[in-house]
Design a protein around this motif. Structure first.
Motif, PDB file in Angstrom:
ATOM      1  N   GLU A 185      47.190  47.157  16.789  1.00  0.00           N
ATOM      2  CA  GLU A 185      46.176  46.453  17.585  1.00  0.00           C
ATOM      3  C   GLU A 185      46.304  46.803  19.062  1.00  0.00           C
ATOM      4  OE1 GLU A 185      45.425  42.337  15.065  1.00  0.00           O
ATOM      5  OE2 GLU A 185      47.220  42.506  16.327  1.00  0.00           O
ATOM      6  N   ARG A 186      47.524  46.889  19.552  1.00  0.00           N
ATOM      7  CA  ARG A 186      47.726  47.223  20.960  1.00  0.00           C
ATOM      8  C   ARG A 186      47.188  48.617  21.265  1.00  0.00           C
ATOM      9  NH1 ARG A 186      53.590  44.926  22.843  1.00  0.00           N
ATOM     10  NH2 ARG A 186      52.899  45.931  24.771  1.00  0.00           N
ATOM     11  N   LYS A 187      47.365  49.541  20.347  1.00  0.00           N
ATOM     12  CA  LYS A 187      46.826  50.893  20.552  1.00  0.00           C
ATOM     13  C   LYS A 187      45.297  50.868  20.603  1.00  0.00           C
ATOM     14  CE  LYS A 187      50.682  53.430  18.441  1.00  0.00           C
ATOM     15  NZ  LYS A 187      51.103  54.310  17.321  1.00  0.00           N
ATOM     16  N   GLN A 188      44.675  50.112  19.714  1.00  0.00           N
ATOM     17  CA  GLN A 188      43.213  50.026  19.705  1.00  0.00           C
ATOM     18  C   GLN A 188      42.690  49.460  21.024  1.00  0.00           C
ATOM     19  OE1 GLN A 188      42.653  47.561  16.146  1.00  0.00           O
ATOM     20  NE2 GLN A 188      41.603  49.285  15.185  1.00  0.00           N
ATOM     21  N   ILE A 189      43.320  48.419  21.508  1.00  0.00           N
ATOM     22  CA  ILE A 189      42.880  47.789  22.757  1.00  0.00           C
ATOM     23  C   ILE A 189      43.076  48.746  23.927  1.00  0.00           C
ATOM     24  CG2 ILE A 189      43.352  45.910  24.385  1.00  0.00           C
ATOM     25  CD1 ILE A 189      44.208  44.266  21.821  1.00  0.00           C
ATOM     26  N   ALA A 190      44.227  49.401  23.980  1.00  0.00           N
ATOM     27  CA  ALA A 190      44.490  50.361  25.054  1.00  0.00           C
ATOM     28  C   ALA A 190      43.428  51.450  25.077  1.00  0.00           C
ATOM     29  CB  ALA A 190      45.883  50.964  24.880  1.00  0.00           C
ATOM     30  N   GLU A 191      43.124  52.011  23.914  1.00  0.00           N
ATOM     31  CA  GLU A 191      42.121  53.073  23.836  1.00  0.00           C
ATOM     32  C   GLU A 191      40.755  52.569  24.300  1.00  0.00           C
ATOM     33  OE1 GLU A 191      42.256  54.201  19.768  1.00  0.00           O
ATOM     34  OE2 GLU A 191      44.244  55.129  19.907  1.00  0.00           O
ATOM     35  N   THR A 192      40.423  51.330  23.936  1.00  0.00           N
ATOM     36  CA  THR A 192      39.114  50.780  24.285  1.00  0.00           C
ATOM     37  C   THR A 192      38.984  50.570  25.788  1.00  0.00           C
ATOM     38  OG1 THR A 192      38.966  49.682  22.125  1.00  0.00           O
ATOM     39  CG2 THR A 192      37.521  48.868  23.869  1.00  0.00           C
ATOM     40  N   VAL A 193      40.013  50.009  26.418  1.00  0.00           N
ATOM     41  CA  VAL A 193      39.960  49.787  27.868  1.00  0.00           C
ATOM     42  C   VAL A 193      39.886  51.114  28.618  1.00  0.00           C
ATOM     43  CG1 VAL A 193      41.187  48.844  29.867  1.00  0.00           C
ATOM     44  CG2 VAL A 193      41.146  47.562  27.718  1.00  0.00           C
ATOM     45  N   ILE A 194      40.716  52.076  28.219  1.00  0.00           N
ATOM     46  CA  ILE A 194      40.739  53.382  28.894  1.00  0.00           C
ATOM     47  C   ILE A 194      39.385  54.082  28.747  1.00  0.00           C
ATOM     48  CG2 ILE A 194      41.762  55.692  28.848  1.00  0.00           C
ATOM     49  CD1 ILE A 194      44.388  54.238  27.879  1.00  0.00           C
ATOM     50  N   ARG A 195      38.842  54.074  27.543  1.00  0.00           N
ATOM     51  CA  ARG A 195      37.563  54.735  27.302  1.00  0.00           C
ATOM     52  C   ARG A 195      36.439  54.056  28.072  1.00  0.00           C
ATOM     53  NH1 ARG A 195      37.312  53.771  22.367  1.00  0.00           N
ATOM     54  NH2 ARG A 195      35.823  52.060  22.413  1.00  0.00           N
ATOM     55  N   THR A 196      36.421  52.727  28.070  1.00  0.00           N
ATOM     56  CA  THR A 196      35.343  51.995  28.748  1.00  0.00           C
ATOM     57  C   THR A 196      35.435  52.150  30.257  1.00  0.00           C
ATOM     58  OG1 THR A 196      35.345  50.389  26.931  1.00  0.00           O
ATOM     59  CG2 THR A 196      34.207  49.753  28.949  1.00  0.00           C
ATOM     60  N   ALA A 197      36.635  52.092  30.805  1.00  0.00           N
ATOM     61  CA  ALA A 197      36.807  52.244  32.253  1.00  0.00           C
ATOM     62  C   ALA A 197      36.387  53.633  32.706  1.00  0.00           C
ATOM     63  CB  ALA A 197      38.259  51.973  32.636  1.00  0.00           C
ATOM     64  N   ALA A 198      36.655  54.637  31.908  1.00  0.00           N
ATOM     65  CA  ALA A 198      36.181  56.009  32.147  1.00  0.00           C
ATOM     66  C   ALA A 198      36.497  56.498  33.559  1.00  0.00           C
ATOM     67  CB  ALA A 198      34.682  56.099  31.857  1.00  0.00           C
ATOM     68  N   GLY A 199      37.681  56.162  34.040  1.00  0.00           N
ATOM     69  CA  GLY A 199      38.113  56.670  35.327  1.00  0.00           C
ATOM     70  C   GLY A 199      37.564  55.938  36.542  1.00  0.00           C
ATOM     71  N   ARG A 200      36.775  54.893  36.329  1.00  0.00           N
ATOM     72  CA  ARG A 200      36.184  54.170  37.466  1.00  0.00           C
ATOM     73  C   ARG A 200      37.196  53.320  38.213  1.00  0.00           C
ATOM     74  NH1 ARG A 200      31.443  51.086  34.626  1.00  0.00           N
ATOM     75  NH2 ARG A 200      32.885  51.259  32.844  1.00  0.00           N
ATOM     76  N   VAL A 201      38.199  52.834  37.511  1.00  0.00           N
ATOM     77  CA  VAL A 201      39.307  52.104  38.134  1.00  0.00           C
ATOM     78  C   VAL A 201      40.605  52.587  37.504  1.00  0.00           C
ATOM     79  CG1 VAL A 201      37.955  50.015  38.633  1.00  0.00           C
ATOM     80  CG2 VAL A 201      39.193  50.203  36.456  1.00  0.00           C
ATOM     81  N   THR A 202      41.702  52.315  38.169  1.00  0.00           N
ATOM     82  CA  THR A 202      43.019  52.640  37.631  1.00  0.00           C
ATOM     83  C   THR A 202      43.304  51.751  36.424  1.00  0.00           C
ATOM     84  OG1 THR A 202      43.802  53.283  39.816  1.00  0.00           O
ATOM     85  CG2 THR A 202      45.487  52.738  38.175  1.00  0.00           C
ATOM     86  N   VAL A 203      43.852  52.328  35.360  1.00  0.00           N
ATOM     87  CA  VAL A 203      44.220  51.558  34.166  1.00  0.00           C
ATOM     88  C   VAL A 203      45.683  51.803  33.848  1.00  0.00           C
ATOM     89  CG1 VAL A 203      43.841  51.193  31.700  1.00  0.00           C
ATOM     90  CG2 VAL A 203      41.873  51.649  33.202  1.00  0.00           C
ATOM     91  N   TYR A 204      46.449  50.730  33.903  1.00  0.00           N
ATOM     92  CA  TYR A 204      47.846  50.747  33.458  1.00  0.00           C
ATOM     93  C   TYR A 204      47.941  49.911  32.193  1.00  0.00           C
ATOM     94  CZ  TYR A 204      50.608  52.941  37.197  1.00  0.00           C
ATOM     95  OH  TYR A 204      51.199  53.834  38.056  1.00  0.00           O
ATOM     96  N   ILE A 205      48.553  50.468  31.173  1.00  0.00           N
ATOM     97  CA  ILE A 205      48.720  49.752  29.905  1.00  0.00           C
ATOM     98  C   ILE A 205      50.112  49.138  29.872  1.00  0.00           C
ATOM     99  CG2 ILE A 205      48.797  49.990  27.404  1.00  0.00           C
ATOM    100  CD1 ILE A 205      46.005  50.448  28.646  1.00  0.00           C
ATOM    101  N   HIS A 206      50.175  47.846  29.552  1.00  0.00           N
ATOM    102  CA  HIS A 206      51.500  47.268  29.361  1.00  0.00           C
ATOM    103  C   HIS A 206      52.033  47.705  28.004  1.00  0.00           C
ATOM    104  CE1 HIS A 206      54.500  44.329  27.994  1.00  0.00           C
ATOM    105  NE2 HIS A 206      54.986  44.678  29.178  1.00  0.00           N
ATOM    106  N   ALA A 207      53.241  48.297  28.000  1.00  0.00           N
ATOM    107  CA  ALA A 207      53.805  48.880  26.773  1.00  0.00           C
ATOM    108  C   ALA A 207      55.083  48.197  26.310  1.00  0.00           C
ATOM    109  CB  ALA A 207      54.071  50.371  26.986  1.00  0.00           C
ATOM    110  N   GLY A 208      55.575  47.229  27.048  1.00  0.00           N
ATOM    111  CA  GLY A 208      56.810  46.565  26.646  1.00  0.00           C
ATOM    112  C   GLY A 208      56.665  45.862  25.304  1.00  0.00           C
TER     113      GLY A 208
END
Length: 296
Positions: A57-80
């Motif tokens: 689930e965390r991978k799916q959410i990470a992919e969705t945020v990164i794809r949707t943001a599309a470089g418009r803002v910085t995206v850091y994924i929490h991985a802990g």
């Protein structure tokens, strides 16, 4: 390496009534926050109910945020994660998916000594490219493991890709110690929403804010006023931001965030058990309290 700055929003995780992750609403929330002018996104942390999510689930959410943001803002994924192997897997996935960097909370629940904390972060760093940035994440009141300045400093000395820390505890003495790492070239992001303006004045790069997931406007306004050199206006706006923090309980109960987002037209759904949604009487009280707050 792209670092965090300004208003970095810690995102909630939308769930359906059946308890599934709602990726459509992850997209909607991402768009909402970018439209409100936040500078960076930080999904899958404490605000995102990380301990209630599977690795898949965390991978799916990470992919969705990164794809949707599309470089418009910085995206850091929490991985802990609960295990070092899962943390490394999630970190590598974030890097491969196009994240700008990751945050990694200290080991959780079971006590970790200084040697173990150092080994944890150094091992992670060496499993990633040298130019892929990592923020340490210290939230001792939740993780049960504090990250001493000396350990953070030793990690930073060994790991060029460890560029900063998110510190989610209202201790300005420790904050000042973190700011001195690498002769002041270590990025520090405050995690206590109420302390945005004083943190900026101390030299922090910004705040990683959960309340800004619901009401980004006052936080963005404080940062912009400070950057423009209008300290009086920044102080006025900070007082308004604090009112929002108090009304939304500053993340002590994410159900307040989710209900308030629904009131704003962003249906992020429900809490994941064992956490529960707010009872209707508290939703109505929240509605009234939010209606009385000043707008920015």
């Amino acid at each position: 390496m792209k670092r965090l700055h300004g208003i970095t929003t810690a995102m909630v995780t939308p769930f359906t009534a059946e308890g599934a992750v709602n990726l459509e609403q992850v997209e909607a929330l991402t768009e909402f926050l970018i439209g409100k002018g936040v500078h960076a996104l930080f999904p899958l942390g404490t605000t995102g109910e990380m301990v209630r999510l599977s690795t898949a689930e965390r991978k799916q959410i990470a992919e969705t945020v990164i794809r949707t943001a599309a470089g418009r803002v910085t995206v850091y994924i929490h991985a802990g994660a609960a295990t070092q192997s899962d943390t490394i897997e999630l970190a590598r996935h974030a890097q491969a998916s196009g994240a700008d960097g990751i945050g990694v909370v200290t080991p959780q629940f079971l006590g970790a000594n200084e040697r173990e904390l150092e080994h944890y972060y150094v091992t992670l760093s060496r499993r990633l490219p040298e130019d892929f940035p990592i923020y340490l994440y210290n939230i001792p009141q939740c993780s049960a493991n504090d990250l001493p300045t000396a350990v953070a400093e030793r990690v930073a000395e060994q790991c060029a890709n460890v560029v900063g820390i998110k510190y989610s505890y209202p201790d300005f003495l420790r904050t000042n110690e973190y700011l001195a790492i690498r002769d002041g070239r270590f990025s520090v992001m405050q995690g206590a929403d109420r302390l945005l303006l004083p943190a900026l004045a101390m030299g922090c790069d910004g705040v990683i804010s959960g309340v800004s997931c619901v009401y980004p406007e006052p936080f963005v306004a404080v940062y912009n006023a400070y950057q423009a050199g209008d300290l009086a206006e920044a102080r006025r706006l900070q007082r308004i931001a604090i009112q929002y923090c108090e009304t939304l309980r500053s993340g002590s109960n994410m159900s307040y965030f989710k209900e308030a987002l629904k009131l704003r037209g962003i249906d992020v759904g429900h809490m994941r058990a064992p956490q529960l949604d707010l009872p209707e009487r508290e939703v109505e009280a929240l509605r009234q309290a939010l209606a009385e707050l000043p707008r920015v």
